[in-house]
Design a protein around this motif. Structure first.
Motif, PDB file in Angstrom:
ATOM      1  N   LEU A 223      -3.212   0.098  16.937  1.00 17.35           N
ATOM      2  CA  LEU A 223      -2.570  -1.210  16.781  1.00 17.35           C
ATOM      3  C   LEU A 223      -3.601  -2.307  16.554  1.00 17.35           C
ATOM      4  O   LEU A 223      -3.499  -3.084  15.586  1.00 17.35           O
ATOM      5  CB  LEU A 223      -1.730  -1.528  18.015  1.00 17.35           C
ATOM      6  CG  LEU A 223      -1.174  -2.960  18.063  1.00 17.35           C
ATOM      7  CD1 LEU A 223      -0.103  -3.153  17.001  1.00 17.35           C
ATOM      8  CD2 LEU A 223      -0.622  -3.286  19.439  1.00 17.35           C
ATOM      9  N   VAL A 224      -4.610  -2.390  17.429  1.00 10.94           N
ATOM     10  CA  VAL A 224      -5.552  -3.508  17.313  1.00 10.94           C
ATOM     11  C   VAL A 224      -6.441  -3.371  16.080  1.00 10.94           C
ATOM     12  O   VAL A 224      -6.844  -4.379  15.492  1.00 10.94           O
ATOM     13  CB  VAL A 224      -6.397  -3.665  18.594  1.00 10.94           C
ATOM     14  CG1 VAL A 224      -5.514  -4.034  19.777  1.00 10.94           C
ATOM     15  CG2 VAL A 224      -7.222  -2.428  18.898  1.00 10.94           C
ATOM     16  N   LEU A 225      -6.743  -2.141  15.661  1.00  9.69           N
ATOM     17  CA  LEU A 225      -7.507  -1.973  14.426  1.00  9.69           C
ATOM     18  C   LEU A 225      -6.693  -2.408  13.212  1.00  9.69           C
ATOM     19  O   LEU A 225      -7.225  -3.000  12.271  1.00  9.69           O
ATOM     20  CB  LEU A 225      -7.960  -0.516  14.274  1.00  9.69           C
ATOM     21  CG  LEU A 225      -9.051  -0.029  15.227  1.00  9.69           C
ATOM     22  CD1 LEU A 225      -9.405   1.423  14.943  1.00  9.69           C
ATOM     23  CD2 LEU A 225     -10.303  -0.906  15.129  1.00  9.69           C
ATOM     24  N   THR A 226      -5.401  -2.101  13.235  1.00  7.77           N
ATOM     25  CA  THR A 226      -4.527  -2.552  12.148  1.00  7.77           C
ATOM     26  C   THR A 226      -4.477  -4.077  12.096  1.00  7.77           C
ATOM     27  O   THR A 226      -4.566  -4.682  11.016  1.00  7.77           O
ATOM     28  CB  THR A 226      -3.107  -1.986  12.336  1.00  7.77           C
ATOM     29  OG1 THR A 226      -3.174  -0.558  12.396  1.00  7.77           O
ATOM     30  CG2 THR A 226      -2.209  -2.394  11.176  1.00  7.77           C
ATOM     31  N   LEU A 227      -4.355  -4.718  13.264  1.00  3.05           N
ATOM     32  CA  LEU A 227      -4.362  -6.180  13.316  1.00  3.05           C
ATOM     33  C   LEU A 227      -5.707  -6.736  12.869  1.00  3.05           C
ATOM     34  O   LEU A 227      -5.768  -7.775  12.176  1.00  3.05           O
ATOM     35  CB  LEU A 227      -4.049  -6.647  14.741  1.00  3.05           C
ATOM     36  CG  LEU A 227      -2.648  -6.328  15.268  1.00  3.05           C
ATOM     37  CD1 LEU A 227      -2.525  -6.750  16.734  1.00  3.05           C
ATOM     38  CD2 LEU A 227      -1.583  -7.014  14.434  1.00  3.05           C
ATOM     39  N   TYR A 228      -6.780  -6.075  13.244  1.00  6.03           N
ATOM     40  CA  TYR A 228      -8.124  -6.518  12.842  1.00  6.03           C
ATOM     41  C   TYR A 228      -8.260  -6.508  11.327  1.00  6.03           C
ATOM     42  O   TYR A 228      -8.762  -7.465  10.722  1.00  6.03           O
ATOM     43  CB  TYR A 228      -9.171  -5.608  13.483  1.00  6.03           C
ATOM     44  CG  TYR A 228     -10.590  -5.905  13.055  1.00  6.03           C
ATOM     45  CD1 TYR A 228     -11.321  -6.925  13.658  1.00  6.03           C
ATOM     46  CD2 TYR A 228     -11.205  -5.151  12.060  1.00  6.03           C
ATOM     47  CE1 TYR A 228     -12.637  -7.203  13.279  1.00  6.03           C
ATOM     48  CE2 TYR A 228     -12.524  -5.419  11.663  1.00  6.03           C
ATOM     49  CZ  TYR A 228     -13.223  -6.442  12.272  1.00  6.03           C
ATOM     50  OH  TYR A 228     -14.516  -6.708  11.884  1.00  6.03           O
ATOM     51  N   LEU A 229      -7.790  -5.430  10.693  1.00  6.04           N
ATOM     52  CA  LEU A 229      -7.922  -5.305   9.242  1.00  6.04           C
ATOM     53  C   LEU A 229      -7.008  -6.281   8.500  1.00  6.04           C
ATOM     54  O   LEU A 229      -7.421  -6.899   7.513  1.00  6.04           O
ATOM     55  CB  LEU A 229      -7.615  -3.868   8.806  1.00  6.04           C
ATOM     56  CG  LEU A 229      -8.586  -2.795   9.318  1.00  6.04           C
ATOM     57  CD1 LEU A 229      -8.079  -1.406   8.959  1.00  6.04           C
ATOM     58  CD2 LEU A 229      -9.977  -3.008   8.750  1.00  6.04           C
ATOM     59  N   GLN A 230      -5.765  -6.421   8.961  1.00  6.94           N
ATOM     60  CA  GLN A 230      -4.791  -7.209   8.217  1.00  6.94           C
ATOM     61  C   GLN A 230      -4.839  -8.699   8.551  1.00  6.94           C
ATOM     62  O   GLN A 230      -4.634  -9.532   7.666  1.00  6.94           O
ATOM     63  CB  GLN A 230      -3.373  -6.674   8.460  1.00  6.94           C
ATOM     64  CG  GLN A 230      -3.135  -5.295   7.859  1.00  6.94           C
ATOM     65  CD  GLN A 230      -1.677  -4.879   7.927  1.00  6.94           C
ATOM     66  OE1 GLN A 230      -1.277  -4.164   8.814  1.00  6.94           O
ATOM     67  NE2 GLN A 230      -0.881  -5.327   6.979  1.00  6.94           N
ATOM     68  N   GLU A 231      -5.115  -9.042   9.817  1.00  2.46           N
ATOM     69  CA  GLU A 231      -5.104 -10.445  10.205  1.00  2.46           C
ATOM     70  C   GLU A 231      -6.509 -11.043  10.280  1.00  2.46           C
ATOM     71  O   GLU A 231      -6.748 -12.151   9.794  1.00  2.46           O
ATOM     72  CB  GLU A 231      -4.379 -10.615  11.545  1.00  2.46           C
ATOM     73  CG  GLU A 231      -2.909 -10.201  11.480  1.00  2.46           C
ATOM     74  CD  GLU A 231      -2.167 -10.472  12.773  1.00  2.46           C
ATOM     75  OE1 GLU A 231      -2.757 -11.097  13.690  1.00  2.46           O
ATOM     76  OE2 GLU A 231      -0.992 -10.077  12.869  1.00  2.46           O
ATOM     77  N   HIS A 232      -7.429 -10.305  10.866  1.00  2.00           N
ATOM     78  CA  HIS A 232      -8.789 -10.834  11.001  1.00  2.00           C
ATOM     79  C   HIS A 232      -9.550 -10.763   9.687  1.00  2.00           C
ATOM     80  O   HIS A 232     -10.289 -11.701   9.338  1.00  2.00           O
ATOM     81  CB  HIS A 232      -9.536 -10.064  12.092  1.00  2.00           C
ATOM     82  CG  HIS A 232     -10.814 -10.718  12.530  1.00  2.00           C
ATOM     83  ND1 HIS A 232     -10.844 -11.851  13.321  1.00  2.00           N
ATOM     84  CD2 HIS A 232     -12.114 -10.400  12.277  1.00  2.00           C
ATOM     85  CE1 HIS A 232     -12.105 -12.199  13.544  1.00  2.00           C
ATOM     86  NE2 HIS A 232     -12.885 -11.335  12.926  1.00  2.00           N
ATOM     87  N   LEU A 233      -9.395  -9.654   8.933  1.00  2.00           N
ATOM     88  CA  LEU A 233     -10.079  -9.499   7.645  1.00  2.00           C
ATOM     89  C   LEU A 233      -9.180  -9.783   6.450  1.00  2.00           C
ATOM     90  O   LEU A 233      -9.624  -9.693   5.307  1.00  2.00           O
ATOM     91  CB  LEU A 233     -10.652  -8.077   7.519  1.00  2.00           C
ATOM     92  CG  LEU A 233     -11.676  -7.652   8.576  1.00  2.00           C
ATOM     93  CD1 LEU A 233     -12.220  -6.264   8.247  1.00  2.00           C
ATOM     94  CD2 LEU A 233     -12.826  -8.657   8.675  1.00  2.00           C
ATOM     95  N   SER A 234      -7.907 -10.088   6.701  1.00  2.00           N
ATOM     96  CA  SER A 234      -6.931 -10.460   5.648  1.00  2.00           C
ATOM     97  C   SER A 234      -6.766  -9.380   4.576  1.00  2.00           C
ATOM     98  O   SER A 234      -6.662  -9.674   3.384  1.00  2.00           O
ATOM     99  CB  SER A 234      -7.362 -11.784   4.986  1.00  2.00           C
ATOM    100  OG  SER A 234      -7.451 -12.819   5.936  1.00  2.00           O
ATOM    101  N   GLN A 235      -6.707  -8.113   4.996  1.00  2.00           N
ATOM    102  CA  GLN A 235      -6.491  -7.016   4.062  1.00  2.00           C
ATOM    103  C   GLN A 235      -4.998  -6.826   3.818  1.00  2.00           C
ATOM    104  O   GLN A 235      -4.187  -7.067   4.704  1.00  2.00           O
ATOM    105  CB  GLN A 235      -7.081  -5.700   4.618  1.00  2.00           C
ATOM    106  CG  GLN A 235      -8.537  -5.784   5.043  1.00  2.00           C
ATOM    107  CD  GLN A 235      -9.503  -5.833   3.871  1.00  2.00           C
ATOM    108  OE1 GLN A 235      -9.175  -6.327   2.801  1.00  2.00           O
ATOM    109  NE2 GLN A 235     -10.702  -5.335   4.073  1.00  2.00           N
TER     110      GLN A 235
END
Length: 397
Positions: A216-228
């Motif tokens: 979950l947090v890796l998905t959020l990191y990629l999509q929200e933090h890195l805007s993927q």
């Protein structure tokens, strides 16, 4: 062929956990629903699956797993059709709940039939490894297949794709799954549950608590933090998911030779290292910073999953295979869902997203270190010399 069919069953169950996620934005627009409606599309399936796993496994022990497995396939197929044709969000959520019921009937039976099919413990461990690899393969396949289906055919195809598979699988299961006399009398006796069974299921729960929470947090990191974008984020999670599928059969073979303790220890040790790599992520980190996290946890769970499932199944008599499978899968699903909630809450309430990741790095590392200690206290190691000699004599005859 029967083992392949059972692997298709676990693949479908796991696939429908993740494949729907990428279809949620389109469902929201097409069925004019809210965020709560989107969440219930996912939650209805997961809740029904988690609640009914244990009763379904125990039911199979009483009336025979063939009946329950065939019923599960039929219910799952009918519910998939209802999902794919639902005209409103209310009917879609209801159909997803029924689909979860079908999955709950099907899942313990796939593992219990493997237990019946492979009498030899080593052969069973190898088969469980293949089974767990098939289930793990569904995790990366879900977002990728779902994205392709939604883009090409629309969100309804995410559910309707199950129908041709069920249409082939149901008659094959009718033909191939052996008829076994239900262990009704033994199923009524009082269970003797030892520390090996309890330990294996505690470890299975901790595995999914950390593993699913980290996803979950890796998905959020990629999509929200890195805007993927969603599809790219799915591709970038392959270093986590691919080892799960590849290493399942390998873990099964190691378990067959040396017992479950060795692959479980390797997996938990690598998982501790993977979680601690979250401490290296900072505000300016990119994708490369989370690759070691994915590899540590992915390879760790690849070694761990098949071994911990085998340890739980082997800890109870064969006639209790459905109950053992139900308890193990319930532990993994329920505690995994709790992990998703806890990990999401930590990053949501932390001072910053990165500081939340650091807290979770320590939490995941400590929990899997605890699981490693439980492994050495409760899970059996390899075969004794006497057992190995007896098997060699039996084979020579």
């Amino acid at each position: 062929m029967l083992l392949a069919l059972l692997c298709v069953g676990i693949f479908l169950i796991q696939l429908d956990v993740t494949v729907v996620n990428v279809a949620l934005p389109t469902i929201r627009v097409d069925l004019a629903t809210s965020l709560a409606g989107q969440q219930w599309v996912v939650a209805a399936y997961m809740i029904a699956l988690a609640v009914l796993l244990l009763p379904s496994g125990a039911l199979g022990d009483r009336i025979g797993h063939r009946r329950v497995l065939l019923t599960g396939l039929g219910v799952f197929g009918a519910a998939s059709l209802a999902c794919g044709t639902a005209p409103s969000i209310e009917l879609l959520v209801a159909a997803r709940a029924v689909q979860g019921i079908g999955a709950a009937l099907l899942l313990p039976g796939t593992l219990a039939v493997i237990t019946d099919l492979y009498v030899d413990s080593a052969a069973r461990a190898r088969a469980v490894g293949i089974w767990s690899g098939a289930g793990a393969l569904a995790l990366p396949s879900g977002p990728l297949l779902g994205g392709a289906l939604v883009a090409g055919l629309g969100w309804r195809a995410v559910f309707l794709i199950n129908l041709p598979i069920i249409a082939v699988g149901l008659p094959l299961a009718w033909r191939l799954v052996p008829r076994r006399q239900a262990h009704q009398e033994r199923a009524r006796t009082r269970l003797r549950i030892g520390k090996d069974f309890v330990g294996a299921n505690v470890i299975a729960g901790l595995m999914n608590f950390v593993g699913l929470g980290t996803v979950l947090v890796l998905t959020l990191y990629l999509q929200e933090h890195l805007s993927q974008k969603a599809f790219r984020a799915g591709l970038e999670l392959i270093p986590l998911f691919l080892p799960l599928a590849v290493l399942g059969p390998i873990s099964g073979r190691i378990t067959a030779r040396s017992g479950p303790r060795l692959p479980m220890s390797i997996g938990l040790g690598l998982g501790v290292i993977g979680s601690l790599f979250l401490l290296r992520v900072n505000d300016h980190s990119g994708y490369a910073a989370v690759v070691p996290v994915q590899l540590g946890l992915g390879i760790g769970m690849g070694f761990l999953t098949a071994a911990v499932v085998h340890a739980a199944i082997a800890a109870l008599p064969k006639e209790r295979a459905g109950f053992a499978s139900g308890v193990n899968n319930t532990s993994r699903q329920a505690v995994g869902a709790l992990g998703i909630g806890v990990y999401g809450a930590v990053v949501g309430h932390a001072h910053s997203f990165v500081s939340g990741l650091h807290v979770l790095g320590w939490l995941g590392g400590v929990l899997w270190a605890v699981a490693l200690g439980i492994t050495w206290l409760t899970v059996q190691g390899g075969q004794s010399t006497g057992q190995m000699v007896r098997k060699m004599v039996e084979r020579s005859r």
